[in-house]
Design a protein around this motif. Structure first.
Motif, PDB file in Angstrom:
ATOM      1  N   PRO A  11       0.835  -1.434  -0.498  1.00  0.00           N
ATOM      2  CA  PRO A  11      -0.528   0.090  -0.025  1.00  0.00           C
ATOM      3  C   PRO A  11       0.657   1.246  -0.564  1.00  0.00           C
ATOM      4  O   PRO A  11       2.000   1.349   0.309  1.00  0.00           O
ATOM      5  CB  PRO A  11      -0.914  -0.132   1.358  1.00  0.00           C
ATOM      6  CG  PRO A  11      -1.092  -1.445   1.724  1.00  0.00           C
ATOM      7  CD  PRO A  11       0.446  -1.950   0.994  1.00  0.00           C
ATOM      8  N   ALA A  12       0.389   2.083  -0.419  1.00  0.00           N
ATOM      9  CA  ALA A  12       0.688   3.529  -0.420  1.00  0.00           C
ATOM     10  C   ALA A  12       0.926   4.653   0.124  1.00  0.00           C
ATOM     11  O   ALA A  12      -0.350   4.455   0.884  1.00  0.00           O
ATOM     12  CB  ALA A  12       0.634   4.175  -1.996  1.00  0.00           C
ATOM     13  N   ALA A  13       1.902   5.488  -0.284  1.00  0.00           N
ATOM     14  CA  ALA A  13       0.867   6.521   1.443  1.00  0.00           C
ATOM     15  C   ALA A  13      -0.224   7.559   1.238  1.00  0.00           C
ATOM     16  O   ALA A  13      -0.171   7.691  -0.236  1.00  0.00           O
ATOM     17  CB  ALA A  13       2.048   7.844   0.731  1.00  0.00           C
ATOM     18  N   SER A  14      -0.478   8.230   2.153  1.00  0.00           N
ATOM     19  CA  SER A  14      -1.934   8.370   1.921  1.00  0.00           C
ATOM     20  C   SER A  14      -1.711   9.941   1.732  1.00  0.00           C
ATOM     21  O   SER A  14      -0.545  10.336   1.392  1.00  0.00           O
ATOM     22  CB  SER A  14      -2.392   7.931   3.593  1.00  0.00           C
ATOM     23  OG  SER A  14      -2.028   9.523   4.453  1.00  0.00           O
ATOM     24  N   ALA A  15      -2.445  11.173   1.631  1.00  0.00           N
ATOM     25  CA  ALA A  15      -3.102  12.081   1.733  1.00  0.00           C
ATOM     26  C   ALA A  15      -2.246  13.110   2.832  1.00  0.00           C
ATOM     27  O   ALA A  15      -2.279  14.329   3.135  1.00  0.00           O
ATOM     28  CB  ALA A  15      -3.929  12.551   0.566  1.00  0.00           C
TER      29      ALA A  15
ATOM     30  N   VAL B  55      -5.520  -2.047   9.004  1.00  0.00           N
ATOM     31  CA  VAL B  55      -4.586  -0.844   9.597  1.00  0.00           C
ATOM     32  C   VAL B  55      -3.190  -1.533   8.616  1.00  0.00           C
ATOM     33  O   VAL B  55      -2.325  -1.885   8.934  1.00  0.00           O
ATOM     34  CB  VAL B  55      -3.809  -1.374  10.986  1.00  0.00           C
ATOM     35  CG1 VAL B  55      -2.852  -0.403  11.963  1.00  0.00           C
ATOM     36  CG2 VAL B  55      -5.554  -1.018  11.781  1.00  0.00           C
ATOM     37  N   LEU B  56      -2.542   0.453   8.835  1.00  0.00           N
ATOM     38  CA  LEU B  56      -0.885  -0.189   8.064  1.00  0.00           C
ATOM     39  C   LEU B  56       0.162   0.870   8.824  1.00  0.00           C
ATOM     40  O   LEU B  56       0.029   2.006   9.214  1.00  0.00           O
ATOM     41  CB  LEU B  56      -1.429   0.809   6.562  1.00  0.00           C
ATOM     42  CG  LEU B  56      -2.897   0.438   5.295  1.00  0.00           C
ATOM     43  CD1 LEU B  56      -2.717   0.843   4.239  1.00  0.00           C
ATOM     44  CD2 LEU B  56      -1.812  -1.036   5.393  1.00  0.00           C
ATOM     45  N   VAL B  57       1.365   0.266   8.290  1.00  0.00           N
ATOM     46  CA  VAL B  57       2.890   1.156   9.038  1.00  0.00           C
ATOM     47  C   VAL B  57       2.925   1.664   8.031  1.00  0.00           C
ATOM     48  O   VAL B  57       3.667   0.340   7.507  1.00  0.00           O
ATOM     49  CB  VAL B  57       3.027   0.167  10.491  1.00  0.00           C
ATOM     50  CG1 VAL B  57       4.372   1.340  10.781  1.00  0.00           C
ATOM     51  CG2 VAL B  57       2.016  -0.035  11.952  1.00  0.00           C
ATOM     52  N   SER B  58       3.183   2.717   7.552  1.00  0.00           N
ATOM     53  CA  SER B  58       4.033   2.784   6.549  1.00  0.00           C
ATOM     54  C   SER B  58       3.858   1.590   5.383  1.00  0.00           C
ATOM     55  O   SER B  58       4.787   2.132   5.129  1.00  0.00           O
ATOM     56  CB  SER B  58       5.556   3.095   6.603  1.00  0.00           C
ATOM     57  OG  SER B  58       6.169   3.814   7.952  1.00  0.00           O
ATOM     58  N   GLY B  59       2.631   1.697   5.221  1.00  0.00           N
ATOM     59  CA  GLY B  59       1.819   0.933   3.519  1.00  0.00           C
ATOM     60  C   GLY B  59       2.266  -0.380   4.663  1.00  0.00           C
ATOM     61  O   GLY B  59       1.501  -1.228   3.212  1.00  0.00           O
ATOM     62  N   TYR B  60       2.487  -0.891   5.590  1.00  0.00           N
ATOM     63  CA  TYR B  60       2.193  -2.400   5.609  1.00  0.00           C
ATOM     64  C   TYR B  60       1.464  -2.957   6.377  1.00  0.00           C
ATOM     65  O   TYR B  60       1.095  -1.979   7.227  1.00  0.00           O
ATOM     66  CB  TYR B  60       3.691  -2.716   6.192  1.00  0.00           C
ATOM     67  CG  TYR B  60       4.778  -2.531   4.883  1.00  0.00           C
ATOM     68  CD1 TYR B  60       5.531  -3.604   4.016  1.00  0.00           C
ATOM     69  CD2 TYR B  60       6.163  -1.760   4.778  1.00  0.00           C
ATOM     70  CE1 TYR B  60       6.641  -3.640   3.351  1.00  0.00           C
ATOM     71  CE2 TYR B  60       6.575  -1.447   3.663  1.00  0.00           C
ATOM     72  CZ  TYR B  60       6.979  -2.548   2.716  1.00  0.00           C
ATOM     73  OH  TYR B  60       7.941  -2.100   2.473  1.00  0.00           O
ATOM     74  N   LYS B  61       0.566  -3.778   6.099  1.00  0.00           N
ATOM     75  CA  LYS B  61      -0.258  -3.820   6.718  1.00  0.00           C
ATOM     76  C   LYS B  61      -0.093  -5.285   8.081  1.00  0.00           C
ATOM     77  O   LYS B  61       0.619  -5.957   8.254  1.00  0.00           O
ATOM     78  CB  LYS B  61      -1.067  -5.114   6.397  1.00  0.00           C
ATOM     79  CG  LYS B  61      -2.109  -5.661   6.919  1.00  0.00           C
ATOM     80  CD  LYS B  61      -3.585  -5.818   6.484  1.00  0.00           C
ATOM     81  CE  LYS B  61      -4.849  -7.464   6.515  1.00  0.00           C
ATOM     82  NZ  LYS B  61      -5.497  -7.496   5.550  1.00  0.00           N
ATOM     83  N   ILE B  62      -0.630  -4.441   8.697  1.00  0.00           N
ATOM     84  CA  ILE B  62      -0.163  -4.535  10.528  1.00  0.00           C
ATOM     85  C   ILE B  62      -1.696  -5.315  11.178  1.00  0.00           C
ATOM     86  O   ILE B  62      -1.207  -6.330  11.907  1.00  0.00           O
ATOM     87  CB  ILE B  62       0.130  -3.820  11.137  1.00  0.00           C
ATOM     88  CG1 ILE B  62       0.818  -4.660  12.523  1.00  0.00           C
ATOM     89  CG2 ILE B  62      -0.084  -2.388  11.961  1.00  0.00           C
ATOM     90  CD1 ILE B  62       1.984  -3.285  13.085  1.00  0.00           C
TER      91      ILE B  62
END
Length: 316
Positions: free
Chosen positions: A136-140, A171-178
Motif C-alpha cells: 500500500p502507498a502513502a496516504s494524502a 491498519v497500515l504502518v508506513s504502507g505495510y499491513k499490520i
C-alpha cells in the motif's frame, strides 16, 4: 500471561490456547444455549488460530504465538431498546479499525517517535525492493510523500513510521499491513462479531505477504500484547458506546471526524475493485454519512459512494 489489563477492559474475556476461528467460536457461543452469558463487549482471543479467514473468504494463517486473533461481540441497542438502524452498521468496521489504529499507534510510539525511522535495527516490512512488492502507498496526509511513479501501490519510503487506517478495515504502518478486520452480522439477533488479526512478533520469514509487517519489525522491541489488546478493546467499546449514545449519528458522536483523521485513504488516488468485476479509478474524497467511501471518478468527475470493494492506494 494472565491478560490482566485486557480482562479489565471488558465484561467477559476468554483466552483460548487454540481456536479454529475466533469469530466462529464466538458466533456459536453468542447464539447457543448460554448466549446470555456472552453480553455486549465480550471478547474471545487466541494466539493460535488454525482456520482463520479474511474478507472474501481468504484464508488467514499465522505461526503459533506470533499474532493475536481477537473477536468482540456487539449487541447494539439505542435508547429504549430500539435496534440499530441498518445504515449504521457500515460504521462498525470503521470504528474497530480506528480503535486498532490508535492502539497500534500508541504501541509504536513507545519505541519509535512519529516521523522517525525504526530503532534497534528494526525494519517496517519485508526487505524486498519496492519494485518486487504490491504494498500500500502513502496516504494524502501532509506528512506523506506523493511520488510520481507507475500506477501501483508501494510502501512509504520517507523514512518515517506512520500508522493509518486503510478504508474500510486494514491498519497500515508506513504502507505495510499490520492488522485486518472482519465484521459479521448475526441476522437473527442483530448482534455483530468484529474479528481482528494483529501481527505481534512475526519476523521477516514469517510474514504472510511482502506487504505485511508486525509490531516487532516496526519497533525492534518485544510488544506488550496485553497492553495493546487492552488499549484496542477499551478504545473500541468507548467509540462504539459514543456512537450508540448519539443515536448512531457518526457526526454528532465525533466518530466520523475521528475515523476521517485516521484514514489514510481519504485524499488518495485509488483503484476500487467493485462487485461484478468492475473497477473504479479516482480520488477518494471523503466518507459519507453512512461511512461509505466517496470516490470521484477519474474519467467523468462523478462521485461514487462505495459501500464495499477492495481498495488499492495509487501513487503518482
Amino acid at each position: 500471561m494472565d491478560w490482566e489489563r485486557s480482562r479489565a477492559a471488558v465484561l467477559r474475556f476468554e483466552f483460548r490456547d487454540e481456536v479454529g476461528s475466533t469469530n466462529d467460536e464466538l458466533r456459536a457461543a453468542a447464539s447457543g444455549p448460554d448466549a446470555a452469558e456472552w453480553g455486549h463487549g465480550a471478547a474471545l482471543v487466541t494466539d493460535n488460530q488454525t482456520h482463520g479467514r479474511g474478507r472474501l473468504g481468504r484464508v488467514w494463517l499465522a505461526p503459533t504465538g506470533k499474532t493475536l486473533a481477537i473477536s468482540v461481540l456487539l449487541r447494539p441497542e439505542l435508547d429504549g431498546g430500539a435496534p440499530l438502524p441498518p445504515d449504521a452498521y457500515g460504521w462498525i468496521p470503521l470504528i474497530a479499525g480506528a480503535a486498532m489504529t490508535e492502539a497500534v499507534r500508541r504501541a509504536v510510539e513507545l519505541h519509535v517517535p512519529p516521523g522517525t525511522a525504526g530503532t534497534g535495527g528494526a525494519t517496517v516490512g519485508s526487505t524486498s525492493s519496492p519494485a518486487e512488492q504490491e504494498a500500500p502507498a502513502a496516504s494524502a496526509r501532509p506528512s506523506r510523500r506523493r511520488l510520481r511513479a507507475e500506477e501501483a501501490e508501494g510502501p512509504d519510503d520517507s523514512g518515517g513510521v506512520d500508522v493509518e487506517l486503510k478504508w474500510p478495515n486494514d491498519v497500515l504502518v508506513s504502507g505495510y499491513k499490520i492488522c485486518g478486520i472482519l465484521s459479521e452480522l448475526l441476522p437473527d439477533s442483530g448482534a455483530v462479531i468484529v474479528g481482528a488479526g494483529l501481527n505481534l512478533t512475526l519476523d521477516e520469514h514469517d510474514l504472510p505477504t511482502l506487504t505485511s509487517t508486525s509490531l516487532l519489525l516496526v519497533t525492534g522491541a518485544q510488544p506488550d500484547a496485553d497492553a495493546v489488546l487492552a488499549d484496542y478493546l477499551a478504545t473500541f467499546l468507548e467509540m462504539f458506546g459514543a456512537f450508540v449514545a448519539s443515536g448512531a449519528d457518526a457526526a454528532a458522536s465525533g466518530v466520523a471526524a475521528r475515523v476521517a483523521e485516521l484514514c489514510g485513504t481519504i485524499g488518495s488516488e485509488v483503484r476500487v475493485e467493485l462487485p461484478g468485476d468492475r473497477e473504479l479509478l479516482g480520488h477518494a474524497e471523503r466518507l459519507d454519512v453512512d461511512g461509505r467511501l466517496v470516490v470521484i471518478d477519474r474519467e467523468n468527475g462523478e462521485p461514487w459512494s462505495v459501500a464495499a470493494g477492495d481498495v488499492t492506494h495509487l501513487r503518482y
